[in-house]
Design a protein around this motif. Structure first.
Motif, PDB file in Angstrom:
ATOM      1  N   ARG A   1      -1.166   8.159  -0.963  1.00 30.87           N
ATOM      2  CA  ARG A   1      -1.904   8.742  -2.083  1.00 30.87           C
ATOM      3  C   ARG A   1      -1.135   9.968  -2.585  1.00 30.87           C
ATOM      4  O   ARG A   1      -0.522  10.684  -1.804  1.00 30.87           O
ATOM      5  CB  ARG A   1      -3.303   9.146  -1.654  1.00 30.87           C
ATOM      6  CG  ARG A   1      -4.188   7.931  -1.426  1.00 30.87           C
ATOM      7  CD  ARG A   1      -5.606   8.390  -1.160  1.00 30.87           C
ATOM      8  NE  ARG A   1      -6.456   7.247  -1.006  1.00 30.87           N
ATOM      9  CZ  ARG A   1      -7.322   6.845  -1.931  1.00 30.87           C
ATOM     10  NH1 ARG A   1      -7.448   7.510  -3.054  1.00 30.87           N
ATOM     11  NH2 ARG A   1      -8.078   5.788  -1.727  1.00 30.87           N
TER      12      ARG A   1
ATOM     13  N   ALA B   1       6.667   3.045  -4.275  1.00 29.97           N
ATOM     14  CA  ALA B   1       6.928   2.951  -5.714  1.00 29.97           C
ATOM     15  C   ALA B   1       8.087   3.861  -6.116  1.00 29.97           C
ATOM     16  O   ALA B   1       8.970   3.454  -6.880  1.00 29.97           O
ATOM     17  CB  ALA B   1       5.679   3.288  -6.510  1.00 29.97           C
TER      18      ALA B   1
ATOM     19  N   ILE C   1       2.992  -1.691 -13.097  1.00 40.02           N
ATOM     20  CA  ILE C   1       2.420  -1.484 -11.771  1.00 40.02           C
ATOM     21  C   ILE C   1       0.906  -1.407 -11.937  1.00 40.02           C
ATOM     22  O   ILE C   1       0.403  -0.612 -12.720  1.00 40.02           O
ATOM     23  CB  ILE C   1       2.932  -0.187 -11.110  1.00 40.02           C
ATOM     24  CG1 ILE C   1       4.423  -0.274 -10.841  1.00 40.02           C
ATOM     25  CG2 ILE C   1       2.173   0.080  -9.818  1.00 40.02           C
ATOM     26  CD1 ILE C   1       5.001   0.949 -10.188  1.00 40.02           C
ATOM     27  N   ASP C   2       0.213  -2.246 -11.219  1.00 33.50           N
ATOM     28  CA  ASP C   2      -1.254  -2.182 -11.175  1.00 33.50           C
ATOM     29  C   ASP C   2      -1.628  -1.505  -9.871  1.00 33.50           C
ATOM     30  O   ASP C   2      -1.227  -1.956  -8.797  1.00 33.50           O
ATOM     31  CB  ASP C   2      -1.862  -3.592 -11.197  1.00 33.50           C
ATOM     32  CG  ASP C   2      -1.682  -4.289 -12.527  1.00 33.50           C
ATOM     33  OD1 ASP C   2      -1.650  -3.591 -13.559  1.00 33.50           O
ATOM     34  OD2 ASP C   2      -1.573  -5.526 -12.540  1.00 33.50           O
ATOM     35  N   GLU C   3      -2.384  -0.419  -9.978  1.00 37.44           N
ATOM     36  CA  GLU C   3      -2.821   0.289  -8.793  1.00 37.44           C
ATOM     37  C   GLU C   3      -4.322   0.136  -8.641  1.00 37.44           C
ATOM     38  O   GLU C   3      -5.063   0.224  -9.618  1.00 37.44           O
ATOM     39  CB  GLU C   3      -2.467   1.773  -8.907  1.00 37.44           C
ATOM     40  CG  GLU C   3      -0.989   2.027  -8.919  1.00 37.44           C
ATOM     41  CD  GLU C   3      -0.643   3.501  -9.000  1.00 37.44           C
ATOM     42  OE1 GLU C   3      -1.559   4.329  -9.036  1.00 37.44           O
ATOM     43  OE2 GLU C   3       0.548   3.811  -9.022  1.00 37.44           O
ATOM     44  N   HIS C   4      -4.738  -0.115  -7.412  1.00 41.58           N
ATOM     45  CA  HIS C   4      -6.157  -0.306  -7.123  1.00 41.58           C
ATOM     46  C   HIS C   4      -6.530   0.508  -5.898  1.00 41.58           C
ATOM     47  O   HIS C   4      -5.796   0.524  -4.923  1.00 41.58           O
ATOM     48  CB  HIS C   4      -6.468  -1.786  -6.861  1.00 41.58           C
ATOM     49  CG  HIS C   4      -6.062  -2.668  -7.985  1.00 41.58           C
ATOM     50  ND1 HIS C   4      -6.859  -2.878  -9.082  1.00 41.58           N
ATOM     51  CD2 HIS C   4      -4.935  -3.374  -8.207  1.00 41.58           C
ATOM     52  CE1 HIS C   4      -6.246  -3.695  -9.928  1.00 41.58           C
ATOM     53  NE2 HIS C   4      -5.075  -3.998  -9.419  1.00 41.58           N
ATOM     54  N   GLU C   5      -7.661   1.172  -5.966  1.00 43.34           N
ATOM     55  CA  GLU C   5      -8.170   1.894  -4.810  1.00 43.34           C
ATOM     56  C   GLU C   5      -9.296   1.090  -4.187  1.00 43.34           C
ATOM     57  O   GLU C   5     -10.132   0.542  -4.899  1.00 43.34           O
ATOM     58  CB  GLU C   5      -8.687   3.274  -5.218  1.00 43.34           C
ATOM     59  CG  GLU C   5      -7.574   4.213  -5.633  1.00 43.34           C
ATOM     60  CD  GLU C   5      -8.050   5.638  -5.783  1.00 43.34           C
ATOM     61  OE1 GLU C   5      -9.070   6.005  -5.151  1.00 43.34           O
ATOM     62  OE2 GLU C   5      -7.407   6.379  -6.505  1.00 43.34           O
TER      63      GLU C   5
ATOM     64  N   ASP D   1       6.312   6.420   0.206  1.00 42.98           N
ATOM     65  CA  ASP D   1       6.145   6.354  -1.256  1.00 42.98           C
ATOM     66  C   ASP D   1       7.015   5.213  -1.784  1.00 42.98           C
ATOM     67  O   ASP D   1       8.105   5.415  -2.313  1.00 42.98           O
ATOM     68  CB  ASP D   1       6.516   7.686  -1.893  1.00 42.98           C
ATOM     69  CG  ASP D   1       6.094   7.765  -3.353  1.00 42.98           C
ATOM     70  OD1 ASP D   1       5.739   6.721  -3.942  1.00 42.98           O
ATOM     71  OD2 ASP D   1       6.133   8.870  -3.906  1.00 42.98           O
TER      72      ASP D   1
ATOM     73  N   HIS E   1       0.885  -1.159   0.000  1.00 43.72           N
ATOM     74  CA  HIS E   1       0.000   0.000   0.000  1.00 43.72           C
ATOM     75  C   HIS E   1       0.922   1.206   0.000  1.00 43.72           C
ATOM     76  O   HIS E   1       2.039   1.148   0.523  1.00 43.72           O
ATOM     77  CB  HIS E   1      -0.954  -0.002   1.188  1.00 43.72           C
ATOM     78  CG  HIS E   1      -0.263   0.011   2.512  1.00 43.72           C
ATOM     79  ND1 HIS E   1       0.146   1.167   3.116  1.00 43.72           N
ATOM     80  CD2 HIS E   1       0.099  -0.996   3.328  1.00 43.72           C
ATOM     81  CE1 HIS E   1       0.721   0.877   4.262  1.00 43.72           C
ATOM     82  NE2 HIS E   1       0.719  -0.435   4.416  1.00 43.72           N
ATOM     83  N   VAL E   2       0.479   2.283  -0.625  1.00 37.80           N
ATOM     84  CA  VAL E   2       1.347   3.454  -0.756  1.00 37.80           C
ATOM     85  C   VAL E   2       0.570   4.717  -0.396  1.00 37.80           C
ATOM     86  O   VAL E   2      -0.645   4.721  -0.306  1.00 37.80           O
ATOM     87  CB  VAL E   2       1.916   3.592  -2.187  1.00 37.80           C
ATOM     88  CG1 VAL E   2       2.790   2.396  -2.518  1.00 37.80           C
ATOM     89  CG2 VAL E   2       0.817   3.737  -3.214  1.00 37.80           C
TER      90      VAL E   2
END
Length: 106
Positions: free
Chosen positions: A55, A85, A97-101, A83, A52-53
Motif C-alpha cells: 500500500r 508496479a 493497471i486496475d487496482e482493487h482493494e 512495490d 498484490h502490492v
C-alpha cells in the motif's frame, strides 16, 4: 518444464505475450525476473500480470510491514511490501493497471 523466473530458458524475443500471476512477489530477485520477461517478449509484446502490492501509505502499509517478516517464511518468500508496479515500470510501459482493494485485507 521447470525454470526459474530469473533465468528463463527461452530465446530473446520469443513471445508476443507473457503472463505473470503472483510470481513477482515471491521470486528472490524481482528485477532479474522482470528483465527476463522483457528479454523474452518481442517488441510490442504484452505483459499481463496479477500481483498484490504494498500500500502506498496509511495503516495498511504499517500492517504489511509488521506482518512481512512472519508472512514470508510461511508463504515461500512472498513479500507483502514489494512495490511490483514501480519495479515493472522500470522496464515496461504500463498502459493499464486496475487496482482493487479487498475489504479487511491490509
Amino acid at each position: 518444464m521447470n525454470a526459474h523466473a530469473e533465468s528463463l530458458p527461452f530465446p530473446a524475443r520469443s513471445f508476443d505475450t507473457a503472463v505473470s500471476t503472483f510470481v513477482l512477489c515471491t521470486v528472490a530477485d524481482a528485477d532479474a525476473a522482470i528483465g527476463e520477461l522483457a528479454r523474452v517478449l518481442r517488441p510490442g509484446g504484452r505483459l499481463l500480470f496479477l500481483e498484490h502490492v504494498v500500500r502506498p501509505r496509511g495503516a495498511g502499509r504499517v500492517v504489511q510491514r509488521l506482518l512481512d517478516p512472519i508472512h514470508r517464511p510461511l508463504t515461500c518468500g512472498c513479500s507483502l511490501v514489494r512495490d511490483t508496479a514501480a519495479a515493472l515500470a522500470t522496464r515496461f510501459e504500463l498502459d493499464e493497471i486496475d487496482e482493487h482493494e479487498l475489504a479487511g485485507v491490509p
